[in-house]
Enzyme design. Structure first.
Site, PDB file in Angstrom:
ATOM      1  N   HIS A  70     105.905  45.163  59.760  1.00  8.77           N
ATOM      2  CA  HIS A  70     105.354  45.684  58.057  1.00  8.77           C
ATOM      3  C   HIS A  70     106.092  45.505  57.650  1.00  8.77           C
ATOM      4  CE1 HIS A  70     101.788  47.864  61.332  1.00  8.77           C
ATOM      5  NE2 HIS A  70     101.706  46.748  61.021  1.00  8.77           N
TER       6      HIS A  70
ATOM      7  N   GLU B 139      98.193  49.674  67.616  1.00  8.88           N
ATOM      8  CA  GLU B 139      99.346  50.349  68.212  1.00  8.88           C
ATOM      9  C   GLU B 139      97.832  51.637  69.102  1.00  8.88           C
ATOM     10  OE1 GLU B 139     102.907  53.139  68.026  1.00  8.88           O
ATOM     11  OE2 GLU B 139     101.571  54.754  69.478  1.00  8.88           O
TER      12      GLU B 139
ATOM     13  N   CYS C  34     107.252  58.910  69.643  1.00  7.28           N
ATOM     14  CA  CYS C  34     108.526  58.397  69.941  1.00  7.28           C
ATOM     15  C   CYS C  34     109.799  58.490  68.489  1.00  7.28           C
ATOM     16  CB  CYS C  34     108.818  56.895  69.596  1.00  7.28           C
ATOM     17  SG  CYS C  34     110.214  55.886  68.968  1.00  7.28           S
TER      18      CYS C  34
ATOM     19  N   SER D  13     110.811  49.609  59.907  1.00  6.91           N
ATOM     20  CA  SER D  13     110.178  48.257  59.758  1.00  6.91           C
ATOM     21  C   SER D  13     110.849  47.534  57.923  1.00  6.91           C
ATOM     22  CB  SER D  13     108.254  48.172  59.211  1.00  6.91           C
ATOM     23  OG  SER D  13     108.357  48.731  58.219  1.00  6.91           O
TER      24      SER D  13
HETATM   25  S1  SF4 Z   1     111.150  52.264  69.599  1.00  3.79           S
HETATM   26 FE1  SF4 Z   1     109.199  53.435  68.838  1.00  3.79          FE
HETATM   27  S2  SF4 Z   1     108.835  52.983  66.696  1.00  3.79           S
HETATM   28 FE2  SF4 Z   1     110.031  51.726  67.434  1.00  3.79          FE
HETATM   29  S3  SF4 Z   1     108.135  50.539  68.328  1.00  3.79           S
HETATM   30 FE3  SF4 Z   1     109.282  51.041  69.615  1.00  3.79          FE
HETATM   31  S4  SF4 Z   1     107.912  53.321  70.190  1.00  3.79           S
HETATM   32 FE4  SF4 Z   1     107.143  52.519  68.284  1.00  3.79          FE
END
Ligand code: SF4
Length: 298
Positions: free
Chosen positions: A48, A138, A208, A280
């Site tokens: 993004h 997602e 995450c 991003s």
């Molecule tokens: S590391 Fe975490 S924030 Fe990055 S794409 Fe994977 S799940 Fe998403």
């Protein structure tokens, strides 16, 4: 990294800002393919950040939406870190599209977990709930694991959609905030108590840590500078969320998407500036911003 101007304006780039490993891996996969063949499709923006997308476009990357994807035949297409629902893989098989699957392993694990839960609980009409942003790529990929039946919750008020006479299992989009997730859990418990429902409620914190850990870091970074330039694309929800935290820690925080948005020097009382960004935000862009701050304040 620190850069000094003659005015002794100090500019520091936050070493913890920038691409998470999921995005790094997706971009590396694209670059590798582009080096070999000079052309590649990507389903949706690979990240993004329009400037990074443009950089990769110059190398041969072409972004397609789902409609454009369904019209392709026999091409090579990269699936980005956000992941995709099973319907995308079905289209790829039908159209003989070869897929470079850059779905982040953390997202992939979550997709599998939700799919397993759906298979195990569909017979008893358990409501699978995803705390996330409706329509986000997602989240679409996650909802796809439940044949479109999962209920997406963005805020506590959305819980009105749930039937508190049926079991509930809650997951989270990987990039949501831990605080927001806790509020949803507490509100579900409150409503269960209120209705005296004898239902099963399970929840899984699937946020995450690449993102969650950035919150305390970015707050500390923002509070130790006189002013903050937060760099992210307009479309980055992670960027908006992290910027809100910067703003709370340092009211002199500004959201920008590129260096040229800085058109004036900082006031004389500002002796140091911090540059940070989202998962991003490319490092090169933060470096450009830091260089521009130094130049403007020379
Ligand atoms: S590391 Fe975490 S924030 Fe990055 S794409 Fe994977 S799940 Fe998403």
């Amino acid at each position: 990294m620190r850069q000094k101007s003659e005015k002794r304006m100090e500019v520091e780039i936050d070493k913890d800002s920038g691409f998470c490993f999921g995005v790094v891996t997706a971009i590396e996969s694209a670059e590798k393919e582009l080096r070999q063949t000079g052309t590649l499709y990507c389903l949706g923006d690979i990240v993004h950040n329009s400037l990074e997308v443009e950089r990769l476009q110059r190398l041969g990357l072409q972004t397609v939406n789902h409609e454009g994807f369904s019209l392709l035949h026999g091409e090579k297409v990269l699936l980005r870190a956000h992941g995709e629902p099973p319907s995308t893989y079905a289209v790829a098989r039908e159209n003989n599209i070869s897929v470079i699957d850059a779905t982040c392993p953390v997202v992939l694990r979550l997709q599998r977990k939700i799919h397993k839960c759906y298979e195990e609980t569909r017979h008893n009409r358990t409501q699978l709930v995803i705390y996330g942003k409706r329509g986000h790529a997602e989240v679409n990929g996650l909802v796809g694991q439940t044949e479109g039946t999962a209920i997406v919750i963005e805020k506590p008020d959305d819980l009105d959609k749930l039937d508190f006479a049926r079991d509930i299992t809650l997951f989270s989009q990987t990039t949501k905030s831990l605080d927001g997730f806790r509020r949803i859990v507490e509100e579900i418990y409150r409503r269960i108590r209120e209705t005296n429902a004898a239902i099963q409620f399970d929840y899984f914190d699937t946020i995450c840590r690449q993102v969650a850990n950035r919150l305390p870091n970015i707050k500390a970074f923002a509070s130790r500078h006189d002013c903050i330039y937060f760099v992210a694309g307009e479309k980055s929800s992670n960027g908006r969320m992290l910027f809100e935290e910067c703003l709370k820690a340092n009211p002199r925080s500004v959201f920008i998407s590129e260096a040229k948005e800085i058109t004036e020097p900082l006031p004389p009382e500002v002796r140091n500036a911090g540059v940070c960004g989202a998962t991003s935000t490319p490092k090169w862009l933060m470096e450009e911003v830091a260089a521009r701050i130094c130049k403007m304040n020379n």
